[in-house]
Design a protein around this motif. Structure first.
Motif, PDB file in Angstrom:
ATOM      1  N   GLU A  13       0.980  -1.081  -0.102  1.00 46.74           N
ATOM      2  CA  GLU A  13      -0.116  -0.060  -0.167  1.00 46.74           C
ATOM      3  C   GLU A  13       0.700   1.217   0.159  1.00 46.74           C
ATOM      4  OE1 GLU A  13      -4.213   0.630   1.953  1.00 46.74           O
ATOM      5  OE2 GLU A  13      -2.424   1.132   3.509  1.00 46.74           O
ATOM      6  N   ARG A  14       1.920   1.193   0.721  1.00 49.59           N
ATOM      7  CA  ARG A  14       2.681   2.213   0.776  1.00 49.59           C
ATOM      8  C   ARG A  14       3.443   2.508  -0.703  1.00 49.59           C
ATOM      9  NH1 ARG A  14       6.134   1.195   6.625  1.00 49.59           N
ATOM     10  NH2 ARG A  14       4.094   2.488   8.015  1.00 49.59           N
ATOM     11  N   ARG A  41      -3.118   9.484   2.669  1.00 53.44           N
ATOM     12  CA  ARG A  41      -3.401   9.912   3.925  1.00 53.44           C
ATOM     13  C   ARG A  41      -3.263   9.020   4.958  1.00 53.44           C
ATOM     14  NH1 ARG A  41      -7.615  13.763   4.421  1.00 53.44           N
ATOM     15  NH2 ARG A  41      -7.053  13.845   6.611  1.00 53.44           N
ATOM     16  N   ARG A  42      -3.515   7.745   4.852  1.00 57.55           N
ATOM     17  CA  ARG A  42      -3.073   6.831   5.890  1.00 57.55           C
ATOM     18  C   ARG A  42      -1.537   6.741   5.995  1.00 57.55           C
ATOM     19  NH1 ARG A  42      -7.325   3.834   3.447  1.00 57.55           N
ATOM     20  NH2 ARG A  42      -5.733   2.764   2.138  1.00 57.55           N
ATOM     21  N   TRP A  46       4.941   8.295   6.999  1.00 67.92           N
ATOM     22  CA  TRP A  46       5.918   7.434   6.351  1.00 67.92           C
ATOM     23  C   TRP A  46       6.216   8.144   5.026  1.00 67.92           C
ATOM     24  CZ3 TRP A  46       6.622   4.625   1.856  1.00 67.92           C
ATOM     25  CH2 TRP A  46       7.906   3.850   1.842  1.00 67.92           C
ATOM     26  N   LEU A  47       5.394   8.473   4.322  1.00 69.81           N
ATOM     27  CA  LEU A  47       5.810   8.844   2.987  1.00 69.81           C
ATOM     28  C   LEU A  47       6.629  10.410   3.112  1.00 69.81           C
ATOM     29  CD1 LEU A  47       2.225   8.232   1.059  1.00 69.81           C
ATOM     30  CD2 LEU A  47       4.493   7.309   0.564  1.00 69.81           C
ATOM     31  N   THR A  48       6.153  11.287   4.023  1.00 74.93           N
ATOM     32  CA  THR A  48       6.844  12.405   4.243  1.00 74.93           C
ATOM     33  C   THR A  48       8.379  11.758   4.535  1.00 74.93           C
ATOM     34  OG1 THR A  48       4.857  13.557   5.214  1.00 74.93           O
ATOM     35  CG2 THR A  48       7.115  14.384   5.563  1.00 74.93           C
ATOM     36  N   VAL A  60       3.198  17.485   1.213  1.00 78.85           N
ATOM     37  CA  VAL A  60       2.235  18.009   1.815  1.00 78.85           C
ATOM     38  C   VAL A  60       0.933  17.323   1.834  1.00 78.85           C
ATOM     39  CG1 VAL A  60       0.918  20.133   2.071  1.00 78.85           C
ATOM     40  CG2 VAL A  60       3.342  20.372   1.548  1.00 78.85           C
ATOM     41  N   VAL A  61       0.373  16.939   2.832  1.00 72.30           N
ATOM     42  CA  VAL A  61      -0.914  16.213   2.704  1.00 72.30           C
ATOM     43  C   VAL A  61      -1.908  16.961   3.455  1.00 72.30           C
ATOM     44  CG1 VAL A  61      -2.040  14.055   3.180  1.00 72.30           C
ATOM     45  CG2 VAL A  61       0.331  13.864   2.537  1.00 72.30           C
ATOM     46  N   GLU A  62      -2.929  17.158   2.727  1.00 77.94           N
ATOM     47  CA  GLU A  62      -4.149  18.036   3.449  1.00 77.94           C
ATOM     48  C   GLU A  62      -5.532  17.204   3.191  1.00 77.94           C
ATOM     49  OE1 GLU A  62      -3.816  20.700   5.191  1.00 77.94           O
ATOM     50  OE2 GLU A  62      -1.988  21.373   4.676  1.00 77.94           O
ATOM     51  N   ALA A  63      -6.403  17.492   3.674  1.00 75.30           N
ATOM     52  CA  ALA A  63      -7.759  16.985   3.549  1.00 75.30           C
ATOM     53  C   ALA A  63      -8.189  16.788   2.106  1.00 75.30           C
ATOM     54  CB  ALA A  63      -8.804  17.531   4.578  1.00 75.30           C
ATOM     55  N   ARG A  64      -7.918  17.871   1.392  1.00 77.01           N
ATOM     56  CA  ARG A  64      -8.415  17.911   0.005  1.00 77.01           C
ATOM     57  C   ARG A  64      -7.222  17.457  -0.889  1.00 77.01           C
ATOM     58  NH1 ARG A  64      -9.830  22.419   2.385  1.00 77.01           N
ATOM     59  NH2 ARG A  64      -8.554  23.714   1.414  1.00 77.01           N
TER      60      ARG A  64
END
Length: 397
Positions: A13-14, A41-42, A46-48, A60-64
């Motif tokens: 998944e990652r 999002r999950r 780890w991705l960062t 950068v991960v936001e809600a949208r």
């Protein structure tokens, strides 16, 4: 599910999430990749960490939305935006695009098109950029193309009215909603450190404190092939020492397979998802490009090459003319291309240069425009023409 199966599922998944970010750089929650966005999002933390450590990229991960802030590939190495018609953005369109972003980062949640146009023209005055009269339809068409790109990216949403109406009527109105956070996240380069546009491009390409390892990894991830004779001494030494380990890491992180040769290293995607430019591929330009490389390799280097070989435009023109005569009409190549040899040559050489199968010579020689690097022999085609079915079966036509 066993612990091993669970760990393998998380790793898969990652990997899917990382591949989506590398492929698109901007993934919208309500876009075509909703499942991958949920995975991003999950695994945001780890991705960062993984992208920062491995490639020196920020996430950068936001809600949208999710945004991978990739470094630029350097001057002349990128591929430009195009309009919906396929027409490339010109400098004027890029100017409107950047002016639009400048106006939107401080805009209200919703803005009228007329107000946005006024704000863009005001931003142009502040930046000392001269714009043509908005009453000219060609100017409105250029501005609209830039705004439509912002709609495609999700920065703008047409709430009421249509941007296309502005092309026909200067007083056309539309209500637009604005995603200011996304507008701010689109710019990846270090704007505050740059003196001018050329300086910004150069700064974006530099790996900074990450050093040689990240510089080489970025080239492996972002270019079709890394040629050893294009690396400096430190980069080449690092790659030679670490190429096997890096191949394993790229496969685990992004599912890419490495081909290591004397002249360079290339990463291949078995799923054929991480590039929007396939080669070999379909269409007139891709087919002509592959056949051109086959002819050039056979003519200039009949044996396995070890170094780049010079080639001038007249030889390319001559070879393409022969290919058009042999295959153009039988293969259904685009009429507007085969009837315009200069345009065909320009598009074919542009594709081959992007794929690193043609390149500009490091040192200038009279009459020499291109070099065919050694890796081109890897892509040489072998053409087999199909006979009509009646001939195949021995049936008289």
């Amino acid at each position: 599910m066993s612990d091993l199966d669970h760990d393998a599922a998380i790793a898969d998944e990652r990997r899917i999430a990382a591949r989506r970010l590398l492929a698109d750089a901007l993934v919208l929650a309500d876009g075509p990749h909703r499942d991958e966005f949920a995975a991003i999002r999950r695994h945001a933390e780890w991705l960062t960490t993984a992208f920062r450590r491995f490639l020196g990229y920020e996430v950068v991960v936001e809600a949208r939305f999710a945004r991978l802030l990739k470094a630029g590939p350097g001057a002349g190495a990128g591929r430009g935006l195009t309009r919906s018609t396929g027409t490339p953005f010109n400098p004027r369109t890029y100017a409107y695009l950047t002016l639009g972003l400048a106006a939107l980062v401080t805009a209200s949640d919703q803005v009228l098109l007329s107000q946005l146009v006024t704000d863009i023209r005001g931003a142009a005055v502040d930046a000392r950029i001269e714009l043509e009269d908005a009453g000219r339809q060609v100017e409105r068409r250029t501005l609209t193309a830039a705004l439509r790109q912002l709609v495609l990216w999700g920065v703008l949403v047409e709430v009421d009215g249509n941007l296309g109406d502005y092309v026909e009527k200067e007083d056309a109105e539309a209500l637009l909603s604005v995603d200011r956070d996304l507008a701010r996240a689109l710019i990846a380069g270090p704007l505050g450190q740059a003196n001018d546009a050329a300086h910004l491009v150069a700064l974006a390409r530099e790996p900074g404190h990450h050093g040689v390892r990240v510089a080489v990894r970025r080239r492996l991830a972002e270019t079709p092939v890394v040629l050893r004779d294009e690396l400096d001494t430190d980069e080449d030494d690092w790659l030679r020492r670490n190429q096997r380990r890096e191949a394993r890491t790229f496969e685990e992180f992004l599912g890419l397979h490495a081909e290591i040769r004397a002249e360079g290293v290339a990463l291949f995607d078995p799923a054929d998802e991480l590039s929007d430019l396939a080669f070999p591929g379909r269409g007139t330009v891709a087919q002509a490009a592959l056949l051109l490389i086959e002819r050039l390799v056979a003519r200039l280097r009949p044996h396995e090459p070890t170094a780049a070989v010079s080639v001038a435009d007249p030889l390319i023109d001559e070879t393409l003319a022969a290919l058009v005569a042999q295959y153009g009409r039988k293969a259904g190549w685009q009429r507007d291309l085969i009837e315009n040899p200069t345009r065909l040559r320009d598009e074919v050489t542009r594709l081959l240069a992007h794929m690193r199968l043609l390149r500009r010579p490091v040192t200038e020689e009279e009459g020499v425009v291109w070099e065919v690097p050694a890796i081109a022999a890897r892509y040489a085609a072998r053409v087999r023409e199909r006979q009509p079915r009646a001939v195949q079966e021995g049936i008289p036509l």
